[in-house]
Design an enzyme around this catalytic site. Structure first.
Site, mmCIF file in Angstrom:
data_model
loop_
_atom_site.group_PDB
_atom_site.id
_atom_site.type_symbol
_atom_site.label_atom_id
_atom_site.label_comp_id
_atom_site.label_asym_id
_atom_site.label_seq_id
_atom_site.Cartn_x
_atom_site.Cartn_y
_atom_site.Cartn_z
ATOM 1 N N ARG A 41 -3.091 -1.463 2.615
ATOM 2 C CA ARG A 41 -2.365 -1.284 3.873
ATOM 3 C C ARG A 41 -0.885 -1.040 3.604
ATOM 4 O O ARG A 41 -0.280 -1.705 2.749
ATOM 5 C CB ARG A 41 -2.563 -2.497 4.791
ATOM 6 C CG ARG A 41 -4.002 -2.644 5.214
ATOM 7 C CD ARG A 41 -4.229 -3.581 6.372
ATOM 8 N NE ARG A 41 -5.663 -3.809 6.526
ATOM 9 C CZ ARG A 41 -6.493 -2.992 7.173
ATOM 10 N NH1 ARG A 41 -6.028 -1.909 7.774
ATOM 11 N NH2 ARG A 41 -7.783 -3.258 7.240
ATOM 12 N N VAL A 55 7.792 7.412 -2.397
ATOM 13 C CA VAL A 55 7.189 6.812 -3.591
ATOM 14 C C VAL A 55 6.512 7.929 -4.391
ATOM 15 O O VAL A 55 5.615 8.619 -3.879
ATOM 16 C CB VAL A 55 6.174 5.716 -3.215
ATOM 17 C CG1 VAL A 55 5.549 5.133 -4.481
ATOM 18 C CG2 VAL A 55 6.841 4.620 -2.389
ATOM 19 N N HIS A 92 -0.070 9.930 -2.956
ATOM 20 C CA HIS A 92 -0.830 9.064 -2.061
ATOM 21 C C HIS A 92 -1.162 9.791 -0.771
ATOM 22 O O HIS A 92 -0.425 10.663 -0.329
ATOM 23 C CB HIS A 92 -0.055 7.774 -1.748
ATOM 24 C CG HIS A 92 1.348 7.993 -1.287
ATOM 25 N ND1 HIS A 92 2.378 8.254 -2.163
ATOM 26 C CD2 HIS A 92 1.894 8.023 -0.053
ATOM 27 C CE1 HIS A 92 3.501 8.414 -1.492
ATOM 28 N NE2 HIS A 92 3.248 8.290 -0.193
HETATM 29 P P1 AMP Z 1 5.899 8.432 1.415
HETATM 30 O O1 AMP Z 1 7.062 8.663 2.336
HETATM 31 O O2 AMP Z 1 4.765 9.379 1.687
HETATM 32 O O3 AMP Z 1 6.295 8.381 -0.036
HETATM 33 O O4 AMP Z 1 5.332 7.021 1.841
HETATM 34 C C1 AMP Z 1 5.493 5.859 1.077
HETATM 35 C C2 AMP Z 1 4.876 4.734 1.881
HETATM 36 O O5 AMP Z 1 4.708 3.635 1.024
HETATM 37 C C3 AMP Z 1 5.733 4.270 3.068
HETATM 38 O O6 AMP Z 1 4.976 4.387 4.263
HETATM 39 C C4 AMP Z 1 6.034 2.805 2.711
HETATM 40 O O7 AMP Z 1 6.055 1.965 3.854
HETATM 41 C C5 AMP Z 1 4.896 2.465 1.771
HETATM 42 N N1 AMP Z 1 5.150 1.397 0.808
HETATM 43 C C6 AMP Z 1 6.209 1.284 -0.019
HETATM 44 N N2 AMP Z 1 6.088 0.192 -0.804
HETATM 45 C C7 AMP Z 1 4.908 -0.388 -0.448
HETATM 46 C C8 AMP Z 1 4.210 -1.552 -0.895
HETATM 47 N N3 AMP Z 1 4.703 -2.347 -1.860
HETATM 48 N N4 AMP Z 1 3.030 -1.852 -0.309
HETATM 49 C C9 AMP Z 1 2.525 -1.053 0.664
HETATM 50 N N5 AMP Z 1 3.135 0.056 1.120
HETATM 51 C C10 AMP Z 1 4.310 0.384 0.580
#
Ligand code: AMP
Length: 117
Positions: A30, A97, A101
């Site tokens: 999640r 990140v 994903h």
């Molecule tokens: P993106 O903008 O596609 O790189 O999305 C990265 C997503 O990772 C964001 O929606 C963040 O809220 C989520 N995120 C970052 N760190 C974590 C974590 N430790 N656990 C779960 N989700 C995370």
């Protein structure tokens, strides 16, 4: 070698996460800042930074991301009403990140495909 990220740490069990699915190819957990009632991230266990870095060797695993997304959508009870799958790439795509994903978002109407700014 790609940079180690929080997602690689989650795959290795070195960082906490609310894991909802895991197998030898992918892990799903999640999102820590959910944008919808269901907001799950489905990631390859292998650290691929962005979509730009995928190769033909990754095709089966990338297809498996969709199979897992469909399974999780059923389990979350959002399959019939619908949901959105998002894969962001690099700066203009809004990627934060750098471990590839897929976002699974649902449980409410998600709205327009992209926001005009
Ligand atoms: P993106 O903008 O596609 O790189 O999305 C990265 C997503 O990772 C964001 O929606 C963040 O809220 C989520 N995120 C970052 N760190 C974590 C974590 N430790 N656990 C779960 N989700 C995370």
């Amino acid at each position: 070698m790609s940079e180690d990220t929080i997602f690689s740490k989650i795959v290795r069990g070195e960082a906490p996460a609310d894991i909802v699915y895991r197998d030898d190819r992918v892990t799903a957990f999640r999102d820590i800042q959910p944008q919808a009632p269901t907001h799950i991230l489905i990631i390859p266990n292998k650290a691929i930074p962005t979509v730009n870095d995928v190769t033909t060797d990754d095709e089966a695993m990338l297809g498996h991301l969709f199979v897992v997304a469909a399974k999780l959508a059923q389990e979350e009870g959002i399959a019939e009403d619908g949901y959105r799958l998002i894969v962001n790439c690099n700066h203009d795509g809004g990627q934060v990140v750098f471990h590839l994903h897929m976002h699974l978002l649902g449980g409410r109407p998600i709205g327009r495909m992209v926001q005009r700014v």
